[in-house]
Design a protein around this motif. Sequence first.
Motif, PDB file in Angstrom:
ATOM      1  N   PHE A   1      34.650  45.029  43.858  1.00  0.00           N
ATOM      2  CA  PHE A   1      34.535  45.010  42.404  1.00  0.00           C
ATOM      3  C   PHE A   1      34.016  43.659  41.933  1.00  0.00           C
ATOM      4  CE2 PHE A   1      36.907  48.854  41.428  1.00  0.00           C
ATOM      5  CZ  PHE A   1      37.712  49.020  42.537  1.00  0.00           C
TER       6      PHE A   1
ATOM      7  N   TYR B   1      35.956  40.873  43.986  1.00  0.00           N
ATOM      8  CA  TYR B   1      37.228  41.210  44.613  1.00  0.00           C
ATOM      9  C   TYR B   1      37.018  42.353  45.592  1.00  0.00           C
ATOM     10  CZ  TYR B   1      39.803  38.493  41.121  1.00  0.00           C
ATOM     11  OH  TYR B   1      40.311  37.473  40.342  1.00  0.00           O
TER      12      TYR B   1
ATOM     13  N   ASN C   1      32.197  33.034  33.990  1.00  0.00           N
ATOM     14  CA  ASN C   1      32.117  33.180  35.433  1.00  0.00           C
ATOM     15  C   ASN C   1      32.177  34.646  35.822  1.00  0.00           C
ATOM     16  OD1 ASN C   1      35.001  33.984  36.249  1.00  0.00           O
ATOM     17  ND2 ASN C   1      35.380  32.092  35.108  1.00  0.00           N
TER      18      ASN C   1
ATOM     19  N   GLU D   1      34.462  37.114  33.377  1.00  0.00           N
ATOM     20  CA  GLU D   1      35.369  36.424  32.465  1.00  0.00           C
ATOM     21  C   GLU D   1      34.543  35.731  31.405  1.00  0.00           C
ATOM     22  OE1 GLU D   1      38.038  33.328  34.002  1.00  0.00           O
ATOM     23  OE2 GLU D   1      37.901  32.545  31.964  1.00  0.00           O
TER      24      GLU D   1
ATOM     25  N   ARG E   1      45.505  49.556  47.779  1.00  0.00           N
ATOM     26  CA  ARG E   1      46.190  48.270  47.909  1.00  0.00           C
ATOM     27  C   ARG E   1      45.800  47.319  46.784  1.00  0.00           C
ATOM     28  NH1 ARG E   1      47.532  47.794  53.364  1.00  0.00           N
ATOM     29  NH2 ARG E   1      48.875  46.075  52.748  1.00  0.00           N
ATOM     30  N   GLY E   2      46.237  46.072  46.916  1.00  0.00           N
ATOM     31  CA  GLY E   2      45.962  45.078  45.894  1.00  0.00           C
ATOM     32  C   GLY E   2      44.547  44.541  45.955  1.00  0.00           C
ATOM     33  N   LEU E   3      44.217  43.722  44.978  1.00  0.00           N
ATOM     34  CA  LEU E   3      42.895  43.125  44.863  1.00  0.00           C
ATOM     35  C   LEU E   3      42.906  41.750  45.506  1.00  0.00           C
ATOM     36  CD1 LEU E   3      42.564  44.195  41.199  1.00  0.00           C
ATOM     37  CD2 LEU E   3      40.917  44.859  42.925  1.00  0.00           C
TER      38      LEU E   3
ATOM     39  N   GLN F   1      39.197  45.553  47.526  1.00  0.00           N
ATOM     40  CA  GLN F   1      40.408  46.362  47.468  1.00  0.00           C
ATOM     41  C   GLN F   1      40.378  47.369  48.596  1.00  0.00           C
ATOM     42  OE1 GLN F   1      40.982  49.112  44.131  1.00  0.00           O
ATOM     43  NE2 GLN F   1      43.162  48.645  44.099  1.00  0.00           N
TER      44      GLN F   1
ATOM     45  N   LEU G   1      34.086  33.240  43.456  1.00  0.00           N
ATOM     46  CA  LEU G   1      33.826  33.046  42.031  1.00  0.00           C
ATOM     47  C   LEU G   1      32.537  32.268  41.874  1.00  0.00           C
ATOM     48  CD1 LEU G   1      36.330  31.839  39.318  1.00  0.00           C
ATOM     49  CD2 LEU G   1      34.196  30.612  39.651  1.00  0.00           C
TER      50      LEU G   1
ATOM     51  N   PHE H   1      49.006  46.028  38.223  1.00  0.00           N
ATOM     52  CA  PHE H   1      48.834  44.769  38.932  1.00  0.00           C
ATOM     53  C   PHE H   1      49.211  43.600  38.030  1.00  0.00           C
ATOM     54  CE2 PHE H   1      46.816  46.352  42.652  1.00  0.00           C
ATOM     55  CZ  PHE H   1      45.955  47.368  42.274  1.00  0.00           C
TER      56      PHE H   1
ATOM     57  N   PHE I   1      36.474  44.452  34.660  1.00  0.00           N
ATOM     58  CA  PHE I   1      36.060  44.946  35.968  1.00  0.00           C
ATOM     59  C   PHE I   1      35.022  46.046  35.849  1.00  0.00           C
ATOM     60  CE2 PHE I   1      38.810  43.164  39.247  1.00  0.00           C
ATOM     61  CZ  PHE I   1      39.766  42.521  38.480  1.00  0.00           C
TER      62      PHE I   1
ATOM     63  N   HIS J   1      40.866  38.303  46.067  1.00  0.00           N
ATOM     64  CA  HIS J   1      39.771  37.510  45.520  1.00  0.00           C
ATOM     65  C   HIS J   1      38.858  37.046  46.643  1.00  0.00           C
ATOM     66  CE1 HIS J   1      37.820  33.887  43.839  1.00  0.00           C
ATOM     67  NE2 HIS J   1      37.784  34.636  42.760  1.00  0.00           N
TER      68      HIS J   1
ATOM     69  N   LEU K   1      39.843  39.467  32.723  1.00  0.00           N
ATOM     70  CA  LEU K   1      38.725  39.890  33.546  1.00  0.00           C
ATOM     71  C   LEU K   1      38.356  41.318  33.165  1.00  0.00           C
ATOM     72  CD1 LEU K   1      39.787  38.619  37.085  1.00  0.00           C
ATOM     73  CD2 LEU K   1      38.100  37.617  35.534  1.00  0.00           C
TER      74      LEU K   1
ATOM     75  N   GLY L   1      48.735  40.463  42.586  1.00  0.00           N
ATOM     76  CA  GLY L   1      49.786  40.980  43.430  1.00  0.00           C
ATOM     77  C   GLY L   1      49.370  42.299  44.065  1.00  0.00           C
ATOM     78  N   PRO L   2      50.230  42.840  44.933  1.00  0.00           N
ATOM     79  CA  PRO L   2      49.888  44.077  45.639  1.00  0.00           C
ATOM     80  C   PRO L   2      50.001  45.323  44.779  1.00  0.00           C
ATOM     81  CG  PRO L   2      52.068  43.330  46.255  1.00  0.00           C
ATOM     82  CD  PRO L   2      51.497  42.261  45.382  1.00  0.00           C
TER      83      PRO L   2
ATOM     84  N   TYR M   1      47.340  44.125  34.598  1.00  0.00           N
ATOM     85  CA  TYR M   1      46.227  45.064  34.620  1.00  0.00           C
ATOM     86  C   TYR M   1      46.763  46.389  35.141  1.00  0.00           C
ATOM     87  CZ  TYR M   1      43.090  40.975  34.495  1.00  0.00           C
ATOM     88  OH  TYR M   1      42.427  39.819  34.147  1.00  0.00           O
TER      89      TYR M   1
ATOM     90  N   GLN N   1      33.510  37.074  39.159  1.00  0.00           N
ATOM     91  CA  GLN N   1      34.322  37.036  40.375  1.00  0.00           C
ATOM     92  C   GLN N   1      34.163  38.350  41.124  1.00  0.00           C
ATOM     93  OE1 GLN N   1      38.331  35.452  39.611  1.00  0.00           O
ATOM     94  NE2 GLN N   1      37.645  34.679  37.610  1.00  0.00           N
TER      95      GLN N   1
END
Lengths: 111, 111
Positions: A88, A35, A31, A92, A41-43, A37, A48, B91, A101, A45, A99, B103-104, B35, A33
């Motif tokens: 991003f 994302y 798959n 997978e 900050r965080g990623l 960001q 997918l 992460f 990236f 989702h 993953l 997570g953040p 990650y 995916q």
Amino acid sequence: SQQGEEDPQALSIQEGENATMNCSYKTSINNLQWYRQNSGRGLVHLILIRSNEREKHSGRLRVTLDTSKKSSSLLITASRAADTASYFCATEAGGYNKLIFGAGTRLAVHP
Amino acid sequence: EPEVTQTPSHQVTQMGQEVILRCVPISNHLYFYWYRQILGQKVEFLVSFYNNEISEKSEIFDDQFSVERPDGSNFTLKIRSTKLEDSAMYFCANSLQETQYFGPGTRLLVL
């Protein structure tokens, strides 16, 4: 080997325009995916798509997958200033594995 | 919607010191990952963890790194003797099926 390379590296558009980002990869995948960001900050989702799927929609997002070309695209329609972020793709290879990236596309949407 | 949380959000440490980064995964998730993202670079896989053991690790995840679930809920990443090049955003992610929820992040700065 590198996996999940996006282009363009940066994209600047006006609100209301569509944004298209592309991703290429090198090995077989289970798959892919996408994302988002926000700066530092965080990623988050987004969507997918499995290797046996060709297109998927979620709200203003449309993702395509071409396994013969090993490429995917993310289209954001009617963009908003709040869509400004880095996007991003991540692939997978299977079995709930890691993953891989890409380097990401920095999208700037101007009001 | 359940979220992945990480603590601390920021950590500054001296080279050679040990750090422990903590993650509280989504409660029914079974697969856990760490990650990292060095500033301005790609997100890189470090390690995956399932059924209380490491299922895969990258070349980055050398002997100075370790992971554990000390109480069956929290998921930790320990860096035994930090180096300058360990400075990055770390992460935690987890999944029940294919989608990984991040997570953040913890921003680690090694001086």
